[in-house]
Design a protein around this motif. Structure first.
Motif, PDB file in Angstrom:
ATOM      1  N   PHE A  36      12.065  20.268  37.410  1.00 35.46           N
ATOM      2  CA  PHE A  36      10.625  19.990  37.397  1.00 35.46           C
ATOM      3  C   PHE A  36      10.217  19.613  35.983  1.00 35.46           C
ATOM      4  O   PHE A  36      10.444  20.385  35.048  1.00 35.46           O
ATOM      5  N   LYS A  44       4.015  24.688  37.281  1.00 27.10           N
ATOM      6  CA  LYS A  44       5.464  24.826  37.414  1.00 27.10           C
ATOM      7  C   LYS A  44       5.873  26.299  37.516  1.00 27.10           C
ATOM      8  O   LYS A  44       6.636  26.689  38.402  1.00 27.10           O
ATOM      9  N   LEU A 212       5.987  16.079  37.965  1.00 32.68           N
ATOM     10  CA  LEU A 212       4.795  16.693  38.551  1.00 32.68           C
ATOM     11  C   LEU A 212       3.557  16.342  37.744  1.00 32.68           C
ATOM     12  O   LEU A 212       3.607  16.226  36.515  1.00 32.68           O
ATOM     13  N   SER A 216       0.648  20.563  40.516  1.00 34.67           N
ATOM     14  CA  SER A 216       1.998  20.339  41.024  1.00 34.67           C
ATOM     15  C   SER A 216       2.091  19.199  42.040  1.00 34.67           C
ATOM     16  O   SER A 216       2.945  19.213  42.913  1.00 34.67           O
ATOM     17  N   TYR A 221      10.026  11.809  42.776  1.00 35.76           N
ATOM     18  CA  TYR A 221      11.095  12.756  43.110  1.00 35.76           C
ATOM     19  C   TYR A 221      12.320  11.924  43.413  1.00 35.76           C
ATOM     20  O   TYR A 221      12.407  11.301  44.474  1.00 35.76           O
TER      21      TYR A 221
END
Ligand code: ADP
Ligand code: ADP
Length: 230
Positions: A36, A44, A212, A216, A221
């Motif tokens: 992340f 996070k 992110l 979030s 991704y």
């Protein structure tokens, strides 16, 4: 490793106008390292703590290895999930060796096996055995972090949550710890969620990177290669 699934997970802290994490959904494949990356305050740590059940989601579902995290008792969860954080979070009244030995102790390993494991873990994170008897306050921040990583790995859990675990470590040791983690991961294929601010670290360690944004929100991704190509 085991698969971790987050479905529409939301966390709103008491008194917060906007949730810290808003409808976060992600499947973290077994045996992969997901990194992340995101700005400070984007949720996070909150997400990591929800996976670990240190805090409860306001709504949404988390499953670990197909089992609802809510149904796994906290002791069991501690055995399955190794957690390493930036501030190391060591027990101040326990020595380095005792800190590393906590989960193996919970698991009832015999004394010889625990002792050997402590030595092995100290070696893994590049700390001399002489540190075993010291207390956390007698260590530098970077040394404490290394003990925190050793503690997280000691009982060989299938899941590792690492929240900026190398942030306070000097660059050379950080490089060594990253290499160690890659080597370990090639062998053991744990399910790792790794939080960092350092994009180079993300690219080096991640099978996939989740970029992110606020609350979030998942902006990207993908594999490091695909993210670098963008
Ligand atoms: P990150 O790890 O990405 O820096 P955090 O998960 O720590 O973000 O925090 C997300 C948001 O939730 C921030 O706005 C932070 O101020 C808030 N927050 C974190 N912990 C608490 C808490 N215990 N109570 C109230 N608000 C919190
Ligand atoms: P206890 O009396 O609870 O055994 P110790 O401090 O002797 O307390 O040890 C706690 C744990 O840490 C034990 O499991 C032990 O094996 C491990 N340990 C303590 N000192 C060392 C050391 N120097 N090297 C390796 N392991 C150690």
């Amino acid at each position: 490793g085991v698969e971790i699934e987050l479905a529409e997970v939301t966390k709103r802290y008491a008194g917060q106008k906007t949730p810290a994490v808003d409808g976060f959904s992600m499947t973290i494949p077994a045996g992969e390292t997901i990194v992340f990356v995101g700005p400070s305050g984007c949720g996070k740590t909150t997400t990591m703590k929800m996976i670990n059940r240190l805090i409860e989601p306001t709504s949404g579902q988390i499953t670990i290895g197909g089992e609802s995290a809510l149904k796994i008792d906290p002791d069991q969860l501690r055995r399955r999930i190794g957690y390493a954080i930036q501030q190391a979070g060591l027990f101040p009244h326990l020595t380095v060796a005792q800190n590393i030995a906590v989960v193996p102790g919970l698991l009832g390993w015999d004394k010889k096996k625990v002792r050997d494991r402590v030595v092995e873990m100290l070696d893994l994170v590049g700390l001399d055995e002489e540190f075993a008897g010291r207390f956390p306050r007698q260590l530098s921040g970077g040394q404490q972090q290394r003990v925190g990583v050793a503690r997280a790995l000691a009982a060989d859990p299938p899941v590792l949550l690492m929240d900026e675990p190398f942030g306070a470590v000097d660059p050379i040791t950080r490089g060594n710890l990253q290499d160690e983690l890659l080597r370990l991961q090639a062998e053991l294929r744990k399910t790792i969620v790794f939080v960092t601010h350092d994009f180079d670290e993300a690219v080096k360690l991640g099978d996939r990177i989740a970029v992110l944004g606020n609350q979030s929100k998942i902006l990207q991704y993908d594999t490091p290669e695909a993210i670098l190509a963008n």
